[in-house]
Scaffold this active site. Structure first.
Site, short mmCIF file in Angstrom:
data_model
loop_
_atom_site.label_atom_id
_atom_site.label_comp_id
_atom_site.label_asym_id
_atom_site.label_seq_id
_atom_site.Cartn_x
_atom_site.Cartn_y
_atom_site.Cartn_z
N GLY A 102 0.79 -1.22 0.00
CA GLY A 102 0.00 0.00 0.00
C GLY A 102 0.83 1.26 0.00
O GLY A 102 0.33 2.33 -0.34
N ARG A 103 2.08 1.14 0.42
CA ARG A 103 2.88 2.38 0.48
C ARG A 103 4.37 2.12 0.34
O ARG A 103 5.19 2.94 0.78
CB ARG A 103 2.61 3.10 1.78
CG ARG A 103 2.73 2.22 3.02
CD ARG A 103 2.53 3.04 4.26
NE ARG A 103 2.46 2.18 5.43
CZ ARG A 103 2.49 2.64 6.66
NH1 ARG A 103 2.58 3.94 6.86
NH2 ARG A 103 2.42 1.82 7.68
N LYS A 125 9.56 3.10 1.86
CA LYS A 125 8.28 2.92 2.55
C LYS A 125 7.71 4.29 2.88
O LYS A 125 8.39 5.13 3.49
CB LYS A 125 8.49 2.12 3.84
CG LYS A 125 7.19 1.90 4.64
CD LYS A 125 7.40 0.93 5.78
CE LYS A 125 6.15 0.76 6.61
NZ LYS A 125 6.34 -0.22 7.69
N ARG A 188 14.19 0.92 3.25
CA ARG A 188 14.46 -0.37 3.87
C ARG A 188 15.35 -1.20 2.95
O ARG A 188 15.34 -1.03 1.73
CB ARG A 188 13.15 -1.14 4.10
CG ARG A 188 12.15 -0.38 4.90
CD ARG A 188 11.11 -1.29 5.48
NE ARG A 188 10.18 -1.82 4.49
CZ ARG A 188 9.03 -2.39 4.84
NH1 ARG A 188 8.70 -2.51 6.10
NH2 ARG A 188 8.20 -2.85 3.91
N ARG A 195 6.58 -11.86 1.18
CA ARG A 195 5.96 -12.22 2.46
C ARG A 195 5.17 -13.52 2.33
O ARG A 195 4.85 -13.94 1.21
CB ARG A 195 4.97 -11.12 2.87
CG ARG A 195 5.61 -9.78 3.04
CD ARG A 195 4.90 -8.71 2.20
NE ARG A 195 5.69 -7.47 2.18
CZ ARG A 195 5.70 -6.60 3.17
NH1 ARG A 195 4.91 -6.78 4.20
NH2 ARG A 195 6.47 -5.54 3.11
N ASP A 264 0.85 -11.00 6.30
CA ASP A 264 1.51 -10.11 5.32
C ASP A 264 2.75 -9.45 5.92
O ASP A 264 3.52 -8.82 5.19
CB ASP A 264 0.54 -9.04 4.82
CG ASP A 264 0.00 -8.17 5.93
OD1 ASP A 264 -0.48 -8.72 6.94
OD2 ASP A 264 0.08 -6.93 5.82
P1 AMP Z 1 0.35 -3.31 8.29
O1 AMP Z 1 -0.54 -4.06 9.23
O2 AMP Z 1 0.97 -2.09 8.90
O3 AMP Z 1 1.35 -4.20 7.64
O4 AMP Z 1 -0.56 -2.72 7.14
C1 AMP Z 1 -1.39 -3.54 6.34
C2 AMP Z 1 -1.40 -3.06 4.93
O5 AMP Z 1 -1.93 -1.75 4.84
C3 AMP Z 1 -0.01 -3.03 4.32
O6 AMP Z 1 -0.04 -3.79 3.17
C4 AMP Z 1 0.27 -1.61 4.00
O7 AMP Z 1 0.88 -1.48 2.75
C5 AMP Z 1 -1.12 -0.97 4.01
N1 AMP Z 1 -1.02 0.38 4.55
C6 AMP Z 1 -0.71 0.74 5.80
N2 AMP Z 1 -0.70 2.08 5.92
C7 AMP Z 1 -1.01 2.58 4.72
C8 AMP Z 1 -1.17 3.89 4.18
N3 AMP Z 1 -0.98 4.98 4.93
N4 AMP Z 1 -1.50 4.00 2.89
C9 AMP Z 1 -1.68 2.92 2.12
N5 AMP Z 1 -1.56 1.67 2.55
C10 AMP Z 1 -1.23 1.49 3.83
MG MG Z 2 2.74 -4.66 6.71
#
Ligand code: AMP
Ligand code: MG
Length: 501
Positions: A102-103, A125, A188, A195, A264
């Site tokens: 997502g980012r 990231k 990173r 994953r 993930d």
């Molecule tokens: P996480 O639990 O932090 O790994 O987040 C789950 C998913 O949400 C990951 O695949 C991230 O890429 C996505 N994600 C988290 N924060 C953001 C954001 N601000 N914008 C877009 N995608 C996000």
């Molecule tokens: Mg993540």
């Protein structure tokens, strides 16, 4: 690709850094080629010299404006083929479908000067929205970026498998979280960012072709030795399972809590990945939950081993179409319990300064953890002080026993411990030194990170640099920094970290 010479210690200029991108040679279903979203007026917050050394990059280059431009995503390195990879996953035990990237934007891979490391991918990231962002803005805030940066480098210095962090680049651009916050980009580094969820993505869509392509890529790129195995997919599952078990044993031994062990966030390399609301155990409580959002405590300290095993089962399920035999999948997954128990007992024994394994050692450790929990004893402080215990002289025990509300509980345990030390003819000084090489004096306590973040939000990055320097030598005494190893102040108890980052 450049090939720096490990013998001459050659250091590359930024202009000499040329990337390749093997992931970009996979079929396009696995990713979307795209550029980072430009970050307005970026500035360097901090960079890690030891991370830069992994790609032979000269730390003098950190000062170049081009360094900030490249690692904010505003400029490109030659050969880079930026892309965002697709993956899915289970969140809090529930299938969540497609989640990312997502980012994160993968720039490509640089050659490591260490042959054993192979190539190292560079990933930005917080570099802006991708086709997989769902509702998110694709950004990361300065607070979480500093936490990821410092913890990645701290874990590496602790000898725990982890992705690395080259630098944090900040900007005054704001995004909305619970309150508006400024954004940052962390670069990173890892040999691979694949994953468990990358595999699950194809399994849950019933796309065996893509699943196979991904597995073949991971084996060729990250596990070349497995290519000759009789069933490379079985061997891959078994090896990832083993590495994951070893990883979580390391976490338990150092008191690290990941906070969001969704599939993930599980690296196919078995390293710590995706630092969010992590924490280090302070007042020992096995039920401690470091992530404020995790109300059920699914990812509490004591749950981590079984959750990691559960995650390996999710990977096993995703690989079933490749291995094609349920029993063989179970066989590969059975490695977890054995590898975890073996590594865990070795690590606890090392923490206690014991050389040989005795049948009773598990009970000795369990008893210790029980009395530590009853008194909420500070985890790093206790183990560090334990190295100073004199086998034949309890008169100097005060610094240890005073950590316990119930001092007699410590006294009773110490009698057993001393007997155990005598059994292997332990030598005080040799044991002290050995224990100080495995029980860190310095860990990234939340309040230390928070103090550095508070200053950084005022554009004073000195505390981030200072913490980085301290945490790169966690086992050294560093007398001048003793305050950073002290028990946390009262205000630290109020810090809450959540998934929002
Ligand atoms: P996480 O639990 O932090 O790994 O987040 C789950 C998913 O949400 C990951 O695949 C991230 O890429 C996505 N994600 C988290 N924060 C953001 C954001 N601000 N914008 C877009 N995608 C996000
Ligand atoms: Mg993540």
């Amino acid at each position: 690709m450049n090939s720096p010479d490990p013998l001459t210690g050659m250091r590359l200029r930024l202009s000499e850094l040329v990337l390749d991108n093997s992931f970009a040679r996979l079929p396009p279903a696995h990713y979307t080629r795209m550029q980072a979203t430009p970050l307005p007026e970026p500035y360097l917050v901090c960079a890690s010299e030891s991370a830069a050394a992994l790609i032979a990059l000269d730390s003098e280059e950190f000062k170049q404006p081009q360094f900030t431009e490249i690692f904010s995503g505003n400029a490109r390195l030659p050969g880079s083929m930026p892309l965002s990879a697709v993956y899915s996953g289970h969140q809090f035990g529930v299938w969540a479908g497609q989640l990312g990237d997502g980012r994160a934007i993968l720039l490509g891979e640089a050659t490591s000067p260490l042959e054993a490391q192979g190539s190292i991918e560079l990933q930005l990231k917080g570099a802006g929205a991708t086709p997989y962002s769902r509702m998110g803005d694709g950004r990361a805030v300065l607070r979480s970026s500093i936490r990821e940066f410092l913890c990645s480098e701290a874990m590496a210095a602790l000898g725990i498998p982890t992705s690395r962090a080259l630098c944090v680049i900040g900007s005054d651009k704001r995004v909305m979280r619970e309150t508006p916050e400024t954004t940052a980009v962390v670069t990173r580094m890892s040999q691979s960012f694949v994953r468990f969820g990358s595999f699950e993505h194809w399994f849950h869509q019933d796309r065996k072709e893509e699943l196979k392509t991904l597995a073949d890529y991971v084996i060729a790129h990250s596990y070349p030795d497995l290519q000759d195995a009789s069933d490379p997919y079985h061997a891959l599952l078994s090896e990832v399972t083993r590495r994951t078990a070893v990883l979580v044993a390391h976490w338990q031994a150092v008191g690290f809590m990941h906070g969001v062990l969704n599939t993930d966030n599980m690296s196919i390399l078995g390293q710590t990945l995706d630092y969010g609301p992590f924490g280090f155990m302070e007042s020992y409580d096995p039920a401690h939950i470091c992530n404020h959002t995790d109300q059920q405590g699914r990812y509490a300290y004591r749950m981590q081993p079984r959750i990691c095993e559960w995650n390996c089962f999710a990977l096993g399920q995703a690989m079933l179409p490749l291995i094609d035999d349920v029993d063989a999948v179970y066989d590969a997954l059975s490695v977890f319990k054995i590898a975890y128990a073996e590594k865990m007992s070795a690590l606890w024994n090392a923490k206690l300064g014991l050389h040989v394994n005795e049948a009773h050692d598990v009970a000795l450790t369990e008893k210790l953890l029980e009395i530590m929990a009853a008194s909420r004893v500070d985890f790093p402080v206790f183990f560090r002080r334990l190295s100073g215990l004199k086998q034949e002289d309890p008169s100097g025990d005060a610094p240890l026993r005073d950590l316990f509300i119930d001092r007699s509980a410590f006294d009773a345990w110490s009698v057993e411990y001393r007997q155990r030390l005598r059994m292997e003819q332990s030598q005080d000084e040799a044991r002290r030194q050995a224990m100080n090489r495995v029980n860190p004096k310095y860990v990234l306590r939340n309040y230390l990170a928070q103090a550095a973040i508070d200053k950084a939000q005022q554009k004073d990055f000195s505390e981030v640099q200072r913490l980085l320097d301290i945490l790169q030598h966690p086992f050294d005494e560093q007398e001048e920094n003793a305050a950073y190893a002290a028990l946390p102040p009262d205000w630290a108890a109020g810090i809450e970290v959540s998934c929002s980052s």
